[in-house]
Scaffold this motif. Structure first.
Motif, PDB file in Angstrom:
ATOM      1  N   LEU A  12      15.746  32.148  34.636  1.00 28.17           N
ATOM      2  CA  LEU A  12      16.470  30.884  34.481  1.00 28.17           C
ATOM      3  C   LEU A  12      17.199  30.826  33.149  1.00 28.17           C
ATOM      4  N   GLY A  13      16.543  31.241  32.075  1.00 28.97           N
ATOM      5  CA  GLY A  13      17.182  31.220  30.761  1.00 28.97           C
ATOM      6  C   GLY A  13      18.393  32.130  30.698  1.00 28.97           C
ATOM      7  N   ASP A  14      18.301  33.280  31.361  1.00 22.29           N
ATOM      8  CA  ASP A  14      19.437  34.199  31.386  1.00 22.29           C
ATOM      9  C   ASP A  14      20.604  33.592  32.167  1.00 22.29           C
ATOM     10  N   ALA A  15      20.313  32.909  33.253  1.00 22.75           N
ATOM     11  CA  ALA A  15      21.368  32.277  34.050  1.00 22.75           C
ATOM     12  C   ALA A  15      22.033  31.145  33.274  1.00 22.75           C
ATOM     13  N   VAL A  16      21.240  30.362  32.570  1.00 18.16           N
ATOM     14  CA  VAL A  16      21.797  29.273  31.766  1.00 18.16           C
ATOM     15  C   VAL A  16      22.666  29.853  30.645  1.00 18.16           C
ATOM     16  N   ALA A  17      22.217  30.908  30.016  1.00 17.57           N
ATOM     17  CA  ALA A  17      22.999  31.537  28.942  1.00 17.57           C
ATOM     18  C   ALA A  17      24.319  32.079  29.480  1.00 17.57           C
ATOM     19  N   GLU A  18      24.300  32.622  30.676  1.00 19.54           N
ATOM     20  CA  GLU A  18      25.519  33.165  31.276  1.00 19.54           C
ATOM     21  C   GLU A  18      26.550  32.071  31.522  1.00 19.54           C
ATOM     22  N   VAL A  19      26.093  30.879  31.885  1.00 21.10           N
ATOM     23  CA  VAL A  19      27.006  29.756  32.109  1.00 21.10           C
ATOM     24  C   VAL A  19      27.415  29.119  30.786  1.00 21.10           C
ATOM     25  N   ALA A  20      26.497  29.009  29.849  1.00 25.54           N
ATOM     26  CA  ALA A  20      26.754  28.272  28.614  1.00 25.54           C
ATOM     27  C   ALA A  20      27.582  29.048  27.595  1.00 25.54           C
ATOM     28  N   GLU A  21      27.534  30.360  27.606  1.00 29.47           N
ATOM     29  CA  GLU A  21      28.246  31.140  26.590  1.00 29.47           C
ATOM     30  C   GLU A  21      29.763  30.937  26.629  1.00 29.47           C
ATOM     31  N   PRO A  22      30.418  30.991  27.791  1.00 30.08           N
ATOM     32  CA  PRO A  22      31.862  30.722  27.802  1.00 30.08           C
ATOM     33  C   PRO A  22      32.203  29.296  27.360  1.00 30.08           C
ATOM     34  N   ILE A  23      31.338  28.352  27.686  1.00 24.00           N
ATOM     35  CA  ILE A  23      31.562  26.971  27.265  1.00 24.00           C
ATOM     36  C   ILE A  23      31.474  26.870  25.753  1.00 24.00           C
ATOM     37  N   LYS A  24      30.492  27.526  25.154  1.00 25.40           N
ATOM     38  CA  LYS A  24      30.332  27.509  23.705  1.00 25.40           C
ATOM     39  C   LYS A  24      31.546  28.122  23.012  1.00 25.40           C
ATOM     40  N   LYS A  25      32.065  29.213  23.568  1.00 18.80           N
ATOM     41  CA  LYS A  25      33.240  29.851  22.986  1.00 18.80           C
ATOM     42  C   LYS A  25      34.450  28.921  23.031  1.00 18.80           C
ATOM     43  N   GLU A  26      34.615  28.184  24.123  1.00 23.19           N
ATOM     44  CA  GLU A  26      35.736  27.250  24.234  1.00 23.19           C
ATOM     45  C   GLU A  26      35.554  26.064  23.290  1.00 23.19           C
ATOM     46  N   MET A  27      34.327  25.625  23.089  1.00 17.25           N
ATOM     47  CA  MET A  27      34.074  24.501  22.191  1.00 17.25           C
ATOM     48  C   MET A  27      34.390  24.875  20.749  1.00 17.25           C
ATOM     49  N   ASP A  28      34.226  26.148  20.399  1.00 15.73           N
ATOM     50  CA  ASP A  28      34.563  26.592  19.047  1.00 15.73           C
ATOM     51  C   ASP A  28      36.064  26.496  18.792  1.00 15.73           C
ATOM     52  N   LYS A  29      36.880  26.585  19.834  1.00 18.13           N
ATOM     53  CA  LYS A  29      38.329  26.519  19.700  1.00 18.13           C
ATOM     54  C   LYS A  29      38.848  25.079  19.648  1.00 18.13           C
ATOM     55  N   MET A  30      38.093  24.115  20.115  1.00 19.29           N
ATOM     56  CA  MET A  30      38.590  22.749  20.278  1.00 19.29           C
ATOM     57  C   MET A  30      39.141  22.123  19.000  1.00 19.29           C
ATOM     58  N   PRO A  31      38.479  22.192  17.867  1.00 14.05           N
ATOM     59  CA  PRO A  31      39.059  21.552  16.686  1.00 14.05           C
ATOM     60  C   PRO A  31      40.436  22.107  16.327  1.00 14.05           C
ATOM     61  N   GLU A  32      40.641  23.375  16.532  1.00 12.13           N
ATOM     62  CA  GLU A  32      41.937  23.983  16.245  1.00 12.13           C
ATOM     63  C   GLU A  32      43.019  23.425  17.175  1.00 12.13           C
ATOM     64  N   ILE A  33      42.669  23.229  18.417  1.00 11.68           N
ATOM     65  CA  ILE A  33      43.628  22.718  19.393  1.00 11.68           C
ATOM     66  C   ILE A  33      43.946  21.253  19.117  1.00 11.68           C
ATOM     67  N   LEU A  34      42.955  20.478  18.738  1.00 10.39           N
ATOM     68  CA  LEU A  34      43.145  19.045  18.560  1.00 10.39           C
ATOM     69  C   LEU A  34      43.731  18.663  17.208  1.00 10.39           C
ATOM     70  N   ARG A  35      43.859  19.609  16.298  1.00 11.96           N
ATOM     71  CA  ARG A  35      44.386  19.312  14.971  1.00 11.96           C
ATOM     72  C   ARG A  35      45.881  18.983  15.071  1.00 11.96           C
ATOM     73  N   PRO A  36      46.308  17.801  14.626  1.00 10.60           N
ATOM     74  CA  PRO A  36      47.732  17.454  14.711  1.00 10.60           C
ATOM     75  C   PRO A  36      48.540  18.207  13.664  1.00 10.60           C
ATOM     76  N   ASP A  37      49.807  18.436  13.962  1.00 10.56           N
ATOM     77  CA  ASP A  37      50.648  19.099  12.980  1.00 10.56           C
ATOM     78  C   ASP A  37      51.204  18.066  11.998  1.00 10.56           C
ATOM     79  N   MET A  38      51.752  18.526  10.885  1.00 13.52           N
ATOM     80  CA  MET A  38      52.202  17.633   9.817  1.00 13.52           C
ATOM     81  C   MET A  38      53.378  16.763  10.254  1.00 13.52           C
TER      82      MET A  38
END
Length: 68
Positions: free
Chosen positions: A22-48
């Motif tokens: 079960l833990g391996d299955a959860v990790a398999e689903v959660a890892e791509p989500i975690k990677k996308e969440m790391d990108k979110m602040p960069e995407i949401l940052r407004p330009d000057m």
């Protein structure tokens, strides 16, 4: 425990102890989500340019409307 460790490995091992795999299955689903969440602040940052236009709109437009 590493400084960037969120406790995910311990939770994964606990889940594997409760239900094998079960833990391996959860990790398999959660890892791509975690990677996308790391990108979110960069995407949401407004330009000057948009911040400048927002400031102009917030300050200049009310002044112009008062004169009308």
């Amino acid at each position: 425990m590493a400084s960037d460790d969120c406790g995910c490995r311990a939770r994964q091992e606990w889940l594997n102890g409760q239900v094998p795999g079960l833990g391996d299955a959860v990790a398999e689903v959660a890892e791509p989500i975690k990677k996308e969440m790391d990108k979110m602040p960069e995407i949401l940052r407004p330009d000057m340019k948009s911040l400048v236009w927002l400031a102009i709109g917030a300050v200049v437009v009310p002044l112009v409307l008062k004169k009308l």
